[in-house]
Write a protein that holds these residues in place. Structure first.
Motif, PDB file in Angstrom:
ATOM      1  N   LEU A  25       2.799  22.827 -12.053  1.00 39.58           N
ATOM      2  CA  LEU A  25       3.705  21.997 -11.534  1.00 39.58           C
ATOM      3  C   LEU A  25       4.276  21.071 -12.464  1.00 39.58           C
ATOM      4  O   LEU A  25       5.454  20.387 -11.907  1.00 39.58           O
ATOM      5  N   LEU A  26       3.891  21.186 -13.674  1.00 37.06           N
ATOM      6  CA  LEU A  26       4.408  20.439 -14.696  1.00 37.06           C
ATOM      7  C   LEU A  26       6.034  20.605 -14.665  1.00 37.06           C
ATOM      8  O   LEU A  26       6.728  21.588 -14.577  1.00 37.06           O
ATOM      9  N   ASP A  27       6.637  19.317 -15.175  1.00 39.58           N
ATOM     10  CA  ASP A  27       8.272  19.264 -15.037  1.00 39.58           C
ATOM     11  C   ASP A  27       8.870  19.506 -13.657  1.00 39.58           C
ATOM     12  O   ASP A  27      10.080  19.762 -13.674  1.00 39.58           O
ATOM     13  N   GLN A  28       7.983  19.634 -12.802  1.00 44.49           N
ATOM     14  CA  GLN A  28       8.629  19.820 -11.419  1.00 44.49           C
ATOM     15  C   GLN A  28       8.720  18.540 -10.469  1.00 44.49           C
ATOM     16  O   GLN A  28       7.660  17.631 -10.752  1.00 44.49           O
TER      17      GLN A  28
ATOM     18  N   ILE B  34      -3.089  12.615 -13.708  1.00 43.51           N
ATOM     19  CA  ILE B  34      -1.877  13.062 -14.113  1.00 43.51           C
ATOM     20  C   ILE B  34      -0.887  11.822 -14.100  1.00 43.51           C
ATOM     21  O   ILE B  34      -1.245  10.654 -13.816  1.00 43.51           O
ATOM     22  N   VAL B  35       0.296  12.191 -14.746  1.00 40.56           N
ATOM     23  CA  VAL B  35       1.217  10.974 -14.776  1.00 40.56           C
ATOM     24  C   VAL B  35       2.488  11.445 -14.094  1.00 40.56           C
ATOM     25  O   VAL B  35       2.936  12.741 -14.366  1.00 40.56           O
ATOM     26  N   LEU B  36       3.036  10.750 -13.216  1.00 37.06           N
ATOM     27  CA  LEU B  36       4.223  11.066 -12.342  1.00 37.06           C
ATOM     28  C   LEU B  36       5.285  10.116 -12.544  1.00 37.06           C
ATOM     29  O   LEU B  36       4.881   9.052 -12.551  1.00 37.06           O
ATOM     30  N   ASP B  37       6.312  10.870 -13.108  1.00 36.96           N
ATOM     31  CA  ASP B  37       7.344   9.853 -13.317  1.00 36.96           C
ATOM     32  C   ASP B  37       8.347   9.776 -12.094  1.00 36.96           C
ATOM     33  O   ASP B  37       8.809  10.529 -11.664  1.00 36.96           O
ATOM     34  N   VAL B  38       8.431   8.337 -11.462  1.00 34.15           N
ATOM     35  CA  VAL B  38       9.120   7.965 -10.380  1.00 34.15           C
ATOM     36  C   VAL B  38      10.221   6.963 -10.832  1.00 34.15           C
ATOM     37  O   VAL B  38      10.032   5.843 -11.061  1.00 34.15           O
ATOM     38  N   GLN B  39      11.496   7.575 -10.860  1.00 33.70           N
ATOM     39  CA  GLN B  39      12.442   6.597 -11.284  1.00 33.70           C
ATOM     40  C   GLN B  39      12.365   6.170 -12.652  1.00 33.70           C
ATOM     41  O   GLN B  39      12.964   4.883 -12.501  1.00 33.70           O
ATOM     42  N   GLY B  40      11.823   6.560 -13.516  1.00 32.09           N
ATOM     43  CA  GLY B  40      11.626   5.872 -14.834  1.00 32.09           C
ATOM     44  C   GLY B  40      10.563   5.292 -15.170  1.00 32.09           C
ATOM     45  O   GLY B  40      10.111   5.024 -16.234  1.00 32.09           O
TER      46      GLY B  40
ATOM     47  N   MET C  75       0.845  -1.215  -0.092  1.00 33.79           N
ATOM     48  CA  MET C  75       0.082  -0.038   0.245  1.00 33.79           C
ATOM     49  C   MET C  75       0.953   1.298  -0.130  1.00 33.79           C
ATOM     50  O   MET C  75       1.758   1.520   0.782  1.00 33.79           O
ATOM     51  N   TYR C  76       0.602   2.204  -0.881  1.00 29.90           N
ATOM     52  CA  TYR C  76       1.464   3.423  -0.901  1.00 29.90           C
ATOM     53  C   TYR C  76       0.739   4.424  -0.039  1.00 29.90           C
ATOM     54  O   TYR C  76      -0.328   4.531   0.352  1.00 29.90           O
ATOM     55  N   GLU C  77       1.702   5.319   0.502  1.00 26.64           N
ATOM     56  CA  GLU C  77       1.331   6.618   1.481  1.00 26.64           C
ATOM     57  C   GLU C  77       1.256   7.607   0.698  1.00 26.64           C
ATOM     58  O   GLU C  77       0.496   8.458   0.582  1.00 26.64           O
ATOM     59  N   TYR C  78       2.287   7.790  -0.292  1.00 24.64           N
ATOM     60  CA  TYR C  78       2.530   8.796  -1.218  1.00 24.64           C
ATOM     61  C   TYR C  78       3.518   8.674  -2.221  1.00 24.64           C
ATOM     62  O   TYR C  78       4.439   7.500  -1.880  1.00 24.64           O
ATOM     63  N   MET C  79       3.701   9.338  -3.239  1.00 23.48           N
ATOM     64  CA  MET C  79       4.930   9.136  -4.166  1.00 23.48           C
ATOM     65  C   MET C  79       5.459  10.550  -4.528  1.00 23.48           C
ATOM     66  O   MET C  79       4.813  11.475  -4.717  1.00 23.48           O
ATOM     67  N   CYS C  80       6.919  10.466  -4.753  1.00 26.24           N
ATOM     68  CA  CYS C  80       7.596  11.672  -5.120  1.00 26.24           C
ATOM     69  C   CYS C  80       8.201  11.423  -6.638  1.00 26.24           C
ATOM     70  O   CYS C  80       8.812  10.425  -6.638  1.00 26.24           O
ATOM     71  N   GLY C  81       7.943  12.406  -7.538  1.00 23.34           N
ATOM     72  CA  GLY C  81       8.494  12.286  -8.713  1.00 23.34           C
ATOM     73  C   GLY C  81       8.277  13.460  -9.710  1.00 23.34           C
ATOM     74  O   GLY C  81       7.960  14.502  -9.200  1.00 23.34           O
ATOM     75  N   THR C  82       8.804  13.208 -10.773  1.00 23.09           N
ATOM     76  CA  THR C  82       8.321  14.419 -11.740  1.00 23.09           C
ATOM     77  C   THR C  82       7.050  14.484 -12.538  1.00 23.09           C
ATOM     78  O   THR C  82       6.632  13.364 -12.868  1.00 23.09           O
ATOM     79  N   LEU C  83       6.391  15.467 -12.285  1.00 23.80           N
ATOM     80  CA  LEU C  83       5.091  15.614 -13.042  1.00 23.80           C
ATOM     81  C   LEU C  83       5.339  15.758 -14.454  1.00 23.80           C
ATOM     82  O   LEU C  83       5.663  17.056 -14.909  1.00 23.80           O
ATOM     83  N   VAL C  84       4.891  14.689 -15.283  1.00 21.90           N
ATOM     84  CA  VAL C  84       5.201  14.811 -16.682  1.00 21.90           C
ATOM     85  C   VAL C  84       4.019  15.086 -17.626  1.00 21.90           C
ATOM     86  O   VAL C  84       4.039  15.365 -18.819  1.00 21.90           O
ATOM     87  N   SER C  85       2.898  14.854 -16.956  1.00 17.14           N
ATOM     88  CA  SER C  85       1.521  15.098 -17.705  1.00 17.14           C
ATOM     89  C   SER C  85       0.221  15.284 -17.142  1.00 17.14           C
ATOM     90  O   SER C  85       0.178  14.899 -16.068  1.00 17.14           O
TER      91      SER C  85
END
Length: 202
Positions: free
Chosen positions: A39-42, A17-23, A1-11
């Motif tokens: 927040l795109l690309d951040q 939304i699409v979040l890039d998390v380590q590829g 189960m996930y609590e949160y995700m950190c990554g780059t917002l790509v779309s």
């Protein structure tokens, strides 16, 4: 189960939304994706609820932790599924939502898609007096002013798609469309905020 995700917002799409998390690109359903446009690309952190069914695994995302907690309380109510819970949060009038539950305002709650009088009563029965852990943060939220004036057609198209995807009927969306066409919204997020306020008034 996930609590949160950190990554780059790509779309940012009308429904997710699409979040890039380590590829790896994670598709995350959110109540109002266009809140994330700036927040795109951040690098961003999104609070996550994972829903597992026989035919699908879906990730639901939230900008703030209190939104996730409010969502989890909503979907604990009989008759409120993951999509309905997201639709209720999409208006961003979380102060009004909490107040409606605490004051037993059934009419306010039935304005959300998929919520009839029976479900509204169940929400009140199950949640009234049990929102203390989100009341403090919700009470600090500003009331978002809505202005009506001219509009970019792309924003209107994206807003219409998002509203239908959240469960509002074509009749409900078409009823408020003339006012949205006259609005002076700087982006789709602002237009959706106006749409939700109009839908809740009808």
């Amino acid at each position: 189960m996930y609590e949160y995700m950190c990554g780059t917002l790509v779309s940012v799409k009308p429904l997710y939304i699409v979040l890039d998390v380590q590829g790896i690109g994670y598709q995350i359903q959110v109540a109002n994706p266009f809140r994330f446009t700036s927040l795109l690309d951040q690098e961003v952190m999104v609070y996550i609820h994972q829903a597992v069914r026989e035919d699908a695994i879906t990730l639901y995302g939230f900008k703030e932790e209190y939104e996730k907690q409010l969502y989890l309380k909503l979907i604990s109510v009989s008759g409120i599924g993951p999509k309905s819970g997201l639709s209720i949060l999409a208006s961003e009038d979380h102060t009004g939502l909490v107040q409606a539950i605490e004051t037993e305002h059934v009419t306010y709650l039935t304005r959300f898609p998929g919520v009839g009088k029976k479900t509204a009563s169940q929400i009140i029965l199950d949640l009234k007096g049990k929102l203390d852990d989100v009341l403090v943060e919700v009470g600090q939220l500003p009331i978002i002013p809505v202005e009506e004036t001219t509009l970019n057609k792309q924003h209107l198209s994206e807003a219409m798609e998002a509203l239908v995807g959240l469960g509002y009927s074509a009749r409900e969306v078409n009823k408020i469309k003339p006012k949205l066409e006259e609005a002076d919204a700087k982006d789709t997020e602002e237009l959706l905020r106006m749409a939700f306020k109009l839908l809740l008034k009808n």
